[in-house]
Scaffold this active site. Sequence first.
Site, PDB file in Angstrom:
ATOM      1  N   HIS A 280      16.412   2.814  -5.354  1.00 49.48           N
ATOM      2  CA  HIS A 280      15.649   1.785  -4.635  1.00 49.48           C
ATOM      3  C   HIS A 280      14.455   1.269  -5.463  1.00 49.48           C
ATOM      4  O   HIS A 280      14.244   0.069  -5.580  1.00 49.48           O
ATOM      5  CB  HIS A 280      15.101   2.383  -3.332  1.00 49.48           C
TER       6      HIS A 280
HETATM    7  O1  RIB Z   1      14.078   5.147   1.269  1.00 56.75           O
HETATM    8  C1  RIB Z   1      13.957   5.120  -0.125  1.00 56.75           C
HETATM    9  C2  RIB Z   1      12.553   5.368  -0.551  1.00 56.75           C
HETATM   10  O2  RIB Z   1      12.134   6.647  -0.102  1.00 56.75           O
HETATM   11  C3  RIB Z   1      12.392   5.412  -2.079  1.00 56.75           C
HETATM   12  O3  RIB Z   1      11.120   4.956  -2.423  1.00 56.75           O
HETATM   13  C4  RIB Z   1      12.528   6.878  -2.402  1.00 56.75           C
HETATM   14  O4  RIB Z   1      11.819   7.254  -3.580  1.00 56.75           O
HETATM   15  C5  RIB Z   1      11.868   7.496  -1.216  1.00 56.75           C
HETATM   16  O5  RIB Z   1      10.466   7.527  -1.457  1.00 56.75           O
END
Ligand code: RIB
Length: 360
Positions: A280
């Site tokens: 992400h």
């Molecule tokens: O849901 C994904 C997010 O949550 C990303 O930033 C991952 O690193 C966690 O922090």
Amino acid sequence: MTQPLPLILDVDTGIDDAMALLYAAASPDAELVAVTCVAGNVPGEQVAANTLAVLELAGRGDVEVALGRESPLLRPLKTAEDTHGPRGIGYAVLPAARARVSARSGVDLIAEEARRRPGELTLVTLGPLTNLAAALQVEPRLPRLLRRVYVMGGAFRVQGNTTPAAEWNMQVDPEAAWMIYRAWATALAADPTIPRPVVLGLDVTERSPIRPDHVIRLARLARLAGGRLDDSIARADGNEPFLPAVPVAGNPMVRFVADALRFYFEFHAKWDGFYGAHIHDPMVVAAALDPALARTQAVFVDVETGSGPAGAMTVADFRGLTGKPPNVEVATELDGAEFLDRWVTRVGALALALYPPDAG
Ligand code: RIB
Ligand code: CA
């Protein structure tokens, strides 16, 4: 090339945060001003240690790393070692960084740097929004002082990844998220020229997973040749080796990526049914550096802070039913193939430049 974009990254380093740090370090169009750490995937001190170590691996041990909030605004901290590993970087092991964490807090850093460089800094939040919420309390003018804010978080037309309604960064600190969305709504009501935060939720960050072949391409770009197949990165369950033909021990950055992602791949294989991973966070850095990567829609978004099944849900008013003016730009599309190509190409080039194969 235009001037590099001055960035502050706010991270809860974890595996995909680490991939975002590598991408920023490998991107000539980024001026990495500082990194602030927030408790999330792992406790705050571990986030800071991971962040310092990853930046050193990437040749950026010079970047200021400041620890911010070590717990959410109101709630007890929840961490995610099941997802990111006991120390937050999967199976990877990194030497402790030589650099030390900054003497100032991450919250003060955000406020002070925004005052020092009004209109210049893009803040990219990759963890819970606790630091930004606390910085808003220190400096309420942040919506005007920051050039732009990019947020990884939320789930707008898709299910959450932590509850059916909630994405992880929102779930850890819903009150902080609520504050951010309200603060920008209030600031925009007073001055509609303020740039709306760009929010990349699971809607776009879960469409283009990284897979083993991307890591193989990375290894090849780093011109890894010879050496033994480093079987420590074979799948723990003994099934097909993760990198069947590429030894990675010869390049510390490729080795780190392979060992960190293997843990993430196993997590996704167990919970999402595929051997790959949603990274992400680097997608958000890529979109901040090149807004053309994503398409967005101006939307009014609020955050549920109750304790019911919709808790921490990012509620997006796509139909304008609330009559409230948009407070953010929600990403509806992102060119995932282009992002992954840039990530592999840039990180591969950095790995080769820092750790050339003939360095012995
Ligand atoms: O849901 C994904 C997010 O949550 C990303 O930033 C991952 O690193 C966690 O922090
Ligand atoms: Ca994160």
